[in-house]
Design an enzyme around this catalytic site. Structure first.
Site: not given
Ligand SMILES: *Cc1c(COP(=O)(O)O)cnc(C)c1O
Length: 410
Positions: A128, A197, A222-223, A369
């Site tokens: 990421f 992570d 927030y995921k 995705r």
């Protein structure tokens, strides 16, 4: 397929949790890995925080409503979801900022343990972006050296210069998982520390930070934790490092006694030393609701269902004769809660699906995705999403010029 989906939904023990979310009518949301859905309880809780804690009680709420303890309290609730002890996790800032703190802390620890020459932070290309950029920021200050090695070469790249191995457990594009036990052990054997992570795995699949003896971790609110847009992130420091690990963002909230207003910084004895400035209480309060809900459902249950959902989605595509190139591992045990496909028109296909109410996402340059947040998705959604995807591709609907235009956020 829809018939079979309905049978699966009828036998799904997690089906009852869908009602606990505020979901827009007629939408199939396959992007919970980017922004989790809104739990119904969040609005009520925020209303209470706004009207009573802030509006009525004002500054007293730091004590009376426990605002001051909220970062550690919510961190403590996240801890069991990631195999940590409650006093090893705190909620603060963003993932990016926590990466900065923990990469710096790891480099300083190496230096304190008599290995000042070790400055390399090892990661993989295609991690990421923010993870890599944060290493670069420290490199530009002369504090770190960035080294990227492809997955297969990571073990070989772990030499005596490596201070820290920084990897994302579930890859954001492909969902491919790293073996946390194997890599943590290899890093330690080479004298390096490890920072995981967990942004794409925390709250979606079982993670055992202490089981694999991880040193540090960060993750996203927030995921899969459904904390809301820009929710604060979390950070983990293994108990054995809590006393020695120091981070350079020495703000007053990380002080041992913030309200002593001393001229000298003394870090808090525990995980609170990772705090920097005043925590955002609204964001923390919303995150707490999301975390409570995920904890109530149970990460093991969620993961079991997400594997079934993604496998069912693949079956639905196969039965429609749609042969898309899967870039995620075919074995569900090797991937997180998502499926990604490669298609040169991925962007336009994604837009055409959104126009039909199927929200997935596109990742540059050619990845389509789909995230399967199992707390609120049904097997019927899989069948329907597969039908829409097949229709969009077979009809060529995505070629419409309207689906080619790019917005600022993709
Ligand atoms: C989403 C995500 C982040 C987010 O970082 P922020 O600083 O909170 O925006 C970081 N790392 C990974 C792997 C992610 O998936």
């Amino acid at each position: 397929m829809l018939d079979r989906a309905q049978v699966l939904d009828a036998g799904d023990p997690l089906a009852v949790y869908r009602e606990r979310f505020d979901l827009p009518e007629g939408m199939i949301y396959l992007d919970g890995n980017s922004l989790g859905c809104l739990p119904k309880a969040t609005a009520g809780r925020l209303e209470e925080v706004l009207r009573e804690e802030w509006g009525r009680d004002l500054i007293r709420s730091w004590n009376t409503a426990g605002w001051i303890d909220l970062p550690a309290k919510v961190g403590g609730k996240i801890a069991p979801l990631i195999g940590a002890q409650p006093h090893e996790v705190i909620v603060a800032d963003s993932v990016s900022v926590n990466l900065f703190k923990l990469i710096s802390a790891a480099l300083a620890l190496q230096s304190k343990s008599g290995r000042p020459g070790r400055k390399v932070v090892l990661s993989e290309p295609g991690n990421f972006p923010t993870d890599i950029y944060m290493i670069q920021g420290l490199e530009s200050q002369g504090l770190a050296t960035r080294r990227l090695a492809a997955r297969e070469q990571l073990l070989a790249a772990l030499d005596e210069d490596v201070a820290l191995l920084l990897l994302t457990h579930a890859h954001y594009k492909t969902g491919e998982l790293f073996d946390m036990v194997e890599l943590t052990r290899a890093a330690h054997a080479a004298g390096a520390l490890v920072l995981w992570d967990l942004s794409h795995s925390g709250g979606a699949l079982p993670v055992d930070l202490n089981g694999c003896e991880a040193d540090f971790a960060v993750g996203c609110g927030y995921k899969y934790l459904n904390g809301g847009p820009g929710a604060p992130a979390y950070a983990f420091v293994a108990e054995r490092h809590l006393e020695a690990a120091q981070q350079p963002l020495s703000g007053w909230m990380g002080h041992a006694a913030p309200f002593a207003f001393s001229d000298d910084y003394t870090p808090a004895p525990g995980i609170e030393r990772l705090l920097c400035g005043t925590p955002g209480i609204l964001g923390l309060s919303a995150l707490e609701v999301g975390v409570d809900l995920i904890a109530e459902i149970g990460v093991e249950n969620l993961y079991a269902k997400s594997q079934k959902l993604s496998e069912f989605f693949r079956q639905c595509l196969a039965e429609r004769g749609l042969d898309l190139e899967l870039v995620s591992p075919t074995d569900p045990a090797q991937r997180g809660s998502q499926l990604s496909f490669r298609h040169e028109e991925a962007y336009a296909i994604c837009q055409a699906l959104i126009a039909r109410g199927v929200i997935g996402d596109f990742r540059d340059p050619d990845i389509l995705r789909f995230g399967f947040a199992p707390a609120y998705l049904r097997f019927a959604d899989m069948a329907e999403a597969a039908r829409h995807l097949a229709e969009v591709i077979e009809s060529g609907e995505y070629r419409d010029a309207a689906f080619q235009e790019r917005a600022a956020v993709t």
